[in-house]
Design a protein around this motif. Sequence first.
Motif, PDB file in Angstrom:
ATOM      1  N   GLN C 151      -7.625  12.984 -12.677  1.00 47.96           N
ATOM      2  CA  GLN C 151      -6.920  12.307 -13.929  1.00 47.96           C
ATOM      3  C   GLN C 151      -6.607  13.269 -15.105  1.00 47.96           C
ATOM      4  O   GLN C 151      -5.513  13.280 -15.399  1.00 47.96           O
ATOM      5  N   VAL C 275      -0.538   8.407 -16.356  1.00 53.27           N
ATOM      6  CA  VAL C 275      -1.690   8.052 -15.638  1.00 53.27           C
ATOM      7  C   VAL C 275      -1.528   6.858 -14.696  1.00 53.27           C
ATOM      8  O   VAL C 275      -1.933   6.577 -13.560  1.00 53.27           O
ATOM      9  N   PRO C 276      -0.802   5.810 -15.309  1.00 53.14           N
ATOM     10  CA  PRO C 276      -0.490   4.420 -14.660  1.00 53.14           C
ATOM     11  C   PRO C 276       0.087   4.828 -13.204  1.00 53.14           C
ATOM     12  O   PRO C 276      -0.254   4.151 -12.157  1.00 53.14           O
ATOM     13  N   ILE C 279      -2.143   5.895 -10.491  1.00 59.63           N
ATOM     14  CA  ILE C 279      -3.041   5.062  -9.791  1.00 59.63           C
ATOM     15  C   ILE C 279      -2.416   3.829  -9.111  1.00 59.63           C
ATOM     16  O   ILE C 279      -2.944   3.432  -8.268  1.00 59.63           O
TER      17      ILE C 279
END
Lengths: 385, 250, 375
Positions: C151, C275-276, C279
């Motif tokens: 990440q 980041v979203p 994921i």
Amino acid sequence: MQLILESLFNGVAIGSVLLVAALGLAIVFGLMGVINLAHGELMMLGAYSTYITQLIFKQVSFLKPFYDSYVIVAIGVAFLVSGTVGILLERTVIRRLYGSPLETLLATWGVSLILQQFVRSVPLAYGSGMVIALFFGLFSPLFISDDILHGAKGKLIRASTWGFSALLGVATGGVLSSLVSKLSRASARNVDVTAPSWMRGGVDFVGVTFPKTRLLIILITLISVLVVIFFLDKTAWGLRIRAVTQNRPMSDCLGISTETVDIITFGIGSGLAGVAGVAVSLLGSVGPNVGGNYIVGCFMVVVLGGVGNLLGTILASFSIGIMTDLIGAGRLLTIWPEMPSPLFSTIDFFATTSMARVMIFALIVIFLQFRPTGMFPQKGRMVES
Amino acid sequence: MTTPLLELKKISVSFEGFLALRDLDLVLNQGDLRAVIGPNGAGKTTFLDVITGKVVPTKGDVIFKEESLIGQKEFRIARKGVGRKFQSPRIFENLSVQENLALAVSRPKTPFSLLIDNLTVKHLDQIQHLMSIVNLQLKANISAGALSHGQKQWLEIAMLVGQDPDLLLVDEPVAGLTDEETDLTADLLKSLAGDHTVLVIDHDMEFIRRLDCPVSVLHQGHVLKEGSMSEIQKDPLVIEVYLGQSEEEE
Amino acid sequence: MSIFSTKKSWINLTIWVLIIALIIAAPSVLPVFRLNLLGRYLSLAIVALGVDLIWGFTGMLSLGQGIFFALGGYCAAMFLQLNSAGEFPNGIPEFFGLYGVEKLPFFWEPFKSSIFTLISIWLLPAIVACILGYLVFRNRIKGVYFSILTQAALLVFFNFFNGQQKLINGTNGLKTDVTQLFGQMVGSEIMQRWFFWVSAVLVILAWFFARWIVRDRFGNILIGIRDDEARVRFTGYNPVIFKTIIFSIAGGLAGISGALYTVQSGIVSPQFMTVPFSIEMVIWVAVGGRGTLLGAILGAVFINYAKSLVSEALPASWMFIQGGLFILVVTALPEGVLGWIRKDGLRKLLFLIGLNKKLETFPSLEVNEQGEVKS
């Protein structure tokens, strides 16, 4: 000399924000092995709590004279708000996932999405009401004696405490939204916390100006760290928490309620996120995404510092903070202008805040090549298995 | 006298000042069966960790087939012919018995070969043979996680044999087994010795007695005494540190 | 042959027939807008396959697949920009003019070649994944540490691409819809139809490729690494190499996926590296069923379709739904939908509607002669 002092101060200031933000994360990860991706959102709740506290102090007539001290109240409020939400999170989601850290990570990400959208779509007044309802619902049974709770009418009593809490929440929501009109509508826009007058400006010391907000943040961090160390090392619950970390089944056998220990640990970790939120709200505007900006920095602190060691967390925060300032603000170039030119141009290339992150990540990966488990690894024969 | 298969020279291991092993010497010849016993904390598992490369000793040398193993990676040591069975059974729970064994017998152990080559008839025969040794033919396609504890122990031993190592290190193979299973395991290990060199660690005295082989007693990180089981049992020192205790317990 | 395998292949076959029928029917049924969306989701299914390989099989949760996805996209976009830059001053893409850049940065040069581009779309992300993976795996960094590091790496790449206006147009990204390919506008309807077909074919090829990788002992080693890495090591395999290889493969797949997604959405930008998004890729696989490959494809397509439908109707609710989905799938349905159907779900369903077959208590009693391996 002045330059170095200024740079050191800035580094420590950046580092202490990181530290107070990472502290809760590190405690929860170190003691429970849980990575909480919603930690940033708990910080966000803390920041909003500061905002709401400030508005209340401004709008409510009998609180107005105390306006200047709202920050101190906000710290307590933020701790309680984030702690309460954290405990709810532990009770409903994380509890089911102990022993599978990757699943916990995904579930807490889900929670973080929900929290972000929550502050966007729910008016803050009613949001506060819900937190208050939750707070009383979760904690009021603690003040009722066990005999009554487990007695014949225990269920009824527990249900009625929840009912009472819900009513209290609705009432708070209603009162807040009528008192402070800004809180009565949902908004996705960022809000600003204004620092009280005594926090504006700076302190001069040997020709360098230190902004007071930054000094306050350093103070908040210092106090948080000391309280955490005191709590873990000197109190009975701290001892229990450490015992559960070392050997969960054995602690169970010794009569320690590991469930309660989990709740307390997670509650404190989350509450510290709230305190970090106060610090963050003093630095910039507050929005649903405010936590996300800090969370990866916190992870870097945890990775660099090693697990289960506060000293590692502290050192890692400050080294990352100082590095960020030296590289990102280009201060290394000012301090040492005559460095060889290839090095100069490389560092110049990285001399923005975002590029400094790139550089620091590379340095951390290099560091991990030599010390894969961070600065202060856990030792002993159980670690590998 | 031939050169020994495995020789430990003055091995010392310290964990943060605590000496888990000190000046440990041990020699194993080709085809030996050797038991190592010792009270808890005597350094039995650490001693296997040193041989398999999991722990790097602070001092001393491990010579295997005339070559030092110090500083070598675990998987290289395994490829050189050292197989290890762990204390609690460690197998691939989400693979079937057959798949577990297929991974053990596969050779060479490179990614490319695993991807391209098919298992040869020889390997398939070997897998069948291994399953028949440990009585798991009927469970060939059952995932290993569903086996009983004893069957897992045996599957792990079978995987070990499938690697065809020169040296088998077996850590507490009978922990949690029934008496009958214990006897069968002892017979199995005895039959393996000769072709292989086997080193067994345990503290089940009945089991060690049944193995009927030379015994080394480990105490506080070094070898206290070596000899046959009957000699060991008569030794006053050993009785004091180990057997005495366990007899009191019984 | 065990009963599980026959049931599994029967389910697989049904699903495949449905998928292929849908793909063939889609262009004539759907309006271009929806077809384009479906094409994008099919390309996302390729990155999901990679996530399934590293997470579902090997147990490594990467939260940084967006890096490789975006790298593939940038490769394709750089080629397209150069391919149609002839009419601009200096013969370099227009945006350079905004920042006063007059000479093409050196790393753009090779992307003038279409062959280089086609190779680099998957090879470049694979190499980056290989280096990053090796440095991490070498030190036995795993579990949540690996997730956190990937990440962080993602954020680092995001910052880098976001900050470099003079090199790759920074936060604005590179547009592809107004560029030319084979004398056509990339954003035109006819090209988009072609890209849909290419995506559909590549998804199926990628599935075959992934299937081939996990078909036999290589796949078993990956599962072994997930179960007990130390055992893998003591059995004589080097887990570092296997992990690095599979991480690189996932990176390569992500690159292909990113390139296809870019040409269909008309732009590549650092937003691919947020980041979203990375994921989210994991949740597609989790919902579809980890370790099932087919589940990754279904998850990617259906969740994204649901996302676009829900976001059109009730924009605010998608975050709640998605958040709830994350929590639900890990707590209640860890096998994912397909895993659930394969394991016991069908039997339970049949039982519910009263059609349950008699349960065979010992399905594998029959010994088979061949080294029958899990399929």
